[in-house]
Design a protein around this motif. Structure first.
Motif, short mmCIF file in Angstrom:
data_model
loop_
_atom_site.label_atom_id
_atom_site.label_comp_id
_atom_site.label_asym_id
_atom_site.label_seq_id
_atom_site.Cartn_x
_atom_site.Cartn_y
_atom_site.Cartn_z
N UNK A 160 2.69 38.14 6.30
CA UNK A 160 3.57 38.65 5.21
C UNK A 160 3.89 37.93 4.04
N UNK A 161 3.65 38.74 2.68
CA UNK A 161 3.95 38.07 1.53
C UNK A 161 5.21 37.69 1.32
N UNK A 162 6.08 38.14 2.07
CA UNK A 162 7.67 37.85 1.88
C UNK A 162 8.14 36.75 2.46
N UNK A 163 7.61 36.74 3.81
CA UNK A 163 8.19 35.43 4.58
C UNK A 163 7.14 34.65 5.10
N UNK A 164 5.93 34.88 5.02
CA UNK A 164 4.67 34.12 5.68
C UNK A 164 4.41 34.39 7.12
N UNK A 165 5.26 35.15 7.75
CA UNK A 165 5.08 35.46 9.27
C UNK A 165 3.85 36.71 9.45
N UNK A 166 3.18 36.39 10.62
CA UNK A 166 2.30 37.49 11.11
C UNK A 166 3.19 38.65 11.22
N UNK A 167 2.46 39.74 10.52
CA UNK A 167 3.03 41.13 10.87
C UNK A 167 1.85 42.23 10.76
N UNK A 168 2.04 43.24 11.61
CA UNK A 168 1.08 44.16 11.44
C UNK A 168 2.09 45.62 11.28
N UNK A 169 1.23 46.67 10.59
CA UNK A 169 1.91 47.53 9.94
C UNK A 169 1.60 49.05 10.75
N UNK A 170 2.55 49.86 10.94
CA UNK A 170 2.19 51.20 11.53
C UNK A 170 2.86 52.30 9.95
N UNK A 171 1.54 52.98 9.64
CA UNK A 171 1.81 53.80 8.57
C UNK A 171 1.61 55.23 8.62
N UNK A 172 2.13 56.02 7.67
CA UNK A 172 2.04 57.42 7.72
C UNK A 172 1.84 58.05 6.37
N UNK A 173 1.14 59.06 6.03
CA UNK A 173 0.55 59.34 4.72
C UNK A 173 1.84 60.34 4.23
N UNK A 174 1.94 60.32 2.93
CA UNK A 174 2.75 61.27 2.34
C UNK A 174 2.08 62.27 1.47
N UNK A 175 2.36 63.51 1.52
CA UNK A 175 1.45 64.37 0.75
C UNK A 175 2.61 65.39 -0.25
N UNK A 176 1.91 65.83 -1.25
CA UNK A 176 2.91 66.57 -2.08
C UNK A 176 2.84 68.06 -1.86
N UNK A 177 3.22 68.87 -2.57
CA UNK A 177 3.34 70.31 -2.43
C UNK A 177 1.93 70.93 -2.23
#
Length: 722
Positions: A160-177
């Motif tokens: 993690x760029x903020x605290x240096x700890x290992x992190x994995x991410x769960x993400x979801x796409x946002x779509x427009x109208x």
């Protein structure tokens, strides 16, 4: 006399040698058998631990996924139109507070954020305003941006760029109208949380526990090793079990004698691995083998000494007293050895009890309820979480039938498992069904049922989760959709009416260029009105609030009204509708308006999928003594094979692509099926093929009565008003 003594001495030596060989063989066989039994026992314990570990991981990931979905749904439900609107609308302290609350739901959630289509952070749960940081190079951003059908994506762990700890991410796409990519919602999960959790359940630090993504990338581990984080390993036992052997779970012993329990986490792209060294699972066996070896060696020595002394006795009778004294000493030594063996056996029993206590601690402290049932359907064990869910104490239900958890008239847990093909073939089943608490209150439960064998007898492990809150959230979501649809219909009706007046000349003649634009707007407002009405009908049906007014009506008049009402729609598509008079003189008890809605859906579908210039036919026939069938027949291309199994599901269309030629929401047949069933009817279809020009028949069947002219006059209604 001397020769006799020598022969006797040789016989004694041969007999002693035979006994030594027998004792050695028995000792070796016992040691090998105990080793096999010890490995089998640890295999069973590792399999049970792996299942519990996978269920616990699934529960923890479920919390993170639900938090991610609720954030994405809030953003999408706010009528997000494009990326610029997203950047303006979400850079608020209120939304920052909302993200902080979501991040605080569970300790494994490290951070929550929203990222725009350029990779810049819009809002961030750690600080407000969000730091100026670009994440366009991250794998989850690239995957969501370049792959519109990705859905939820679980990333490779990074620092993690903020605290240096290992992190994995769960993400979801946002779509427009317009369906374009406008950003993502990401939720950071801390591997350190899982490492600490695995440390607590790692058999006093003697086990290695790992969580792996389904492409064999390491996400979390105890003990923690930075050089392994985020690395993909396709050469170990986990890869061989899942990819080569095509199993979802197994316990294997590797080439370096490590025992690994491997389990796929249901509903998530995750795998758990529980590994112990040979020094742990064979520790008890080594101690027992040492005891057996000591006894065998002591016995062999005693036999050798005894027979040697016996041979010497025959050689020298005068030394009888000395030989007797020596034998007594050996007997005392054997007694001391046996006393030591007894002490060692006591220590072994204590070690076995310690192992049992460890498994009991895991069982009692599991987050989900666990019920263990024997092959006769009797409850054998009941953990603390199950006591909290069902309201029973362990002592009150052990030995009772598992039917006490089932609503009256329903299968009990054992019968439920035995009745499903999935359980018969795999020995496992995951389902949702009603269960009953001690006071008789029913509640929705998620059940994971697995079978195992102990001493040749089949047992069941049932993992129970109370999903009352989940159902409540689903109901709230459904009510929200219904409320929004109601609120949209009022202004949309005004817009549609105004456009109709303008097209009708109420404000004078329109400019030549404006007329087609107003026409397009008017047609689209009609389409949107139909969509909202379909949504409201679906909500009414699911809530059981759709009202029906039943009347006994002539079938012929109902069909004539339906054909007349839909003829203009057919003509606009270059199709005609014909009513075939089959001489069926019947009347049916239905809601006239809902019947017309059913016919409108069937006729409009038939017209849309009919070739230009063709004819859609409506026919009636008697199929049983008291049932009449109404068929709508078109000459289109037929129904694709791959679409037939979901033709009556909500939002289903044969062509579901963005460029599909036919319009519609995919709700019509679902609504039609629900209405027909409510009016005690049946709906179905059959198609003679997929080639051009083949016929497709959609039919509905209702109970009917022969028309009595006097009754007919009394029950005649103005169908056009319906």
């Amino acid at each position: 006399m001397k020769r006799t003594r020598m022969q006797t001495s040789r016989v004694a030596i041969a007999l002693g040698t035979f006994l030594v060989a027998i004792i050695a063989v028995i000792a070796i066989a016992a040691i090998l058998l105990l080793r096999k039994q010890e490995i089998d026992d640890w295999r069973k314990q590792s399999a049970a631990f792996s299942r519990i570990l996978a269920e616990t991981t699934a529960q923890q990931m479920s919390t993170a996924y639900l938090a991610l979905d609720s954030i994405a749904e809030r953003i999408q439900d706010s009528s997000t139109s494009d990326a610029n609107y997203l950047r303006r609308a979400l850079k608020t302290p209120e939304f920052f507070q909302f993200l902080r609350e979501k991040a605080a739901i569970s300790p494994q959630i490290d951070v929550v954020g929203v990222i725009d289509d350029h990779g810049d952070i819009i809002n961030y749960s750690r600080e407000y305003p969000a730091p100026k940081r670009n994440l366009a190079d991250r794998d989850y951003f690239i995957e969501q941006r370049d792959n519109p059908s990705q859905g939820v994506y679980l990333s490779t762990p990074i620092r993690n760029r903020a605290n240096g700890d290992w992190t994995f991410y769960i993400s979801r796409r946002l779509t427009g109208s317009d369906g374009e990519f406008i950003g993502i919602v990401q939720l950071g999960v801390s591997p350190a949380f899982y490492s600490k959790f695995y440390q607590r359940v790692s058999l006093r630090g003697q086990a290695t526990i790992s969580m792996i993504r389904n492409d064999f990338t390491l996400l979390a581990r105890w003990p923690m090793k930075d050089e392994l984080m985020g690395k993909r390993n396709v050469s170990d036992a986990t890869y061989r079990v899942l990819e080569v052997l095509q199993k979802k779970s197994d316990v294997v012993i590797t080439a370096d004698n490590q025992m690994e329990g491997i389990q796929v986490v249901e509903n998530y792209p995750l795998i758990t691995n529980f590994t112990i060294d040979e020094s742990l699972y064979l520790a008890d066996w080594r101690r027992t083998s040492a005891i057996i070896g000591t006894v065998a060696v002591g016995t062999i020595i005693a036999i050798i000494v005894s027979f040697s002394m016996l041979a010497s006795l025959f050689k020298r009778r005068e030394e009888n007293l000395q030989v007797t004294t020596a034998l007594k000493q050996q007997a005392e030594e054997i007694n001391r050895t046996q006393a030591i063996l007894l002490q060692n056996l006591t220590a072994q029993q204590l070690a076995l009890k310690d192992s049992s206590d460890r498994m009991e601690a895991i069982f009692q402290n599991a987050a989900d309820g666990i019920v263990m049932i024997d092959e006769d359907g009797k409850i054998e064990a009941f953990n603390h979480a199950a006591e909290a869910i069902y309201g029973y104490k362990n002592a009150d239900v052990v030995g009772d039938s598992s039917k006490i958890f089932s609503p009256p008239g329903k299968y009990d847990l054992l019968e439920l498992a035995m009745s499903r093909n999935e359980f018969v073939h795999t020995g496992q089943i995951h389902l949702e069904d009603d269960s009953v608490r001690s006071g008789g209150d029913a509640f929705p439960a998620e059940l994971s049922i697995s079978e195992y064998y102990l001493s040749g007898k089949r047992k069941l492990i049932v993992i129970v989760r109370d999903i009352t809150e989940r159902r409540k959230m689903e109901r709230i979501k459904s009510e929200f959709i219904s409320t929004v649809s109601h609120e949209l219909r009022t202004p949309l009706t005004a817009i549609r009416g105004s456009l109709g007046l303008v097209l009708g000349g109420a404000v004078g003649d329109l400019p030549e260029k404006a007329h087609p634009l107003i026409s397009i707007a008017y047609k689209n407002s009609e389409s949107l009105t139909r969509l909202i009405n379909d949504l409201l009908d679906i909500q009414k049906i699911e809530a059981g609030k759709m009202d029906f007014k039943y009347e006994l009506l002539p079938l012929q008049r109902l069909l004539e009204a339906a054909v007349t009402a839909n003829q203009s729609f057919a003509q606009n598509l270059g199709v005609s509708i014909a009513l075939e008079h089959a001489g069926v003189n019947a009347q049916i008890r239905v809601d006239a308006g809902r019947f017309q809605q059913v016919m409108a859906n069937l006729l409009s579908n038939a017209c849309k999928y009919s070739p230009y210039g063709s004819e859609v036919t409506v026919e009636t026939s008697i199929v049983e003594e008291n049932r009449v069938r109404i068929e709508v027949i078109d000459r289109g291309e037929g129904i694709p094979e791959k679409f037939r199994h979901r033709i009556f599901q909500k939002f289903s269309q044969a062509d579901s692509s963005d460029t599909r030629a036919k319009g519609g929401t995919g709700l019509g047949l679902s609504i039609t099926q629900a209405i027909v069933k409510q009016m005690r009817g049946e709906i179905g279809y059959y198609s003679s093929g997929l080639a051009q020009g083949q016929e497709t028949h959609f039919y509905v069947e209702f109970p009917y009565e022969s028309i009595d002219m006097q009754v007919s006059e009394k029950n005649t209604v103005e169908l056009d008003q319906s």
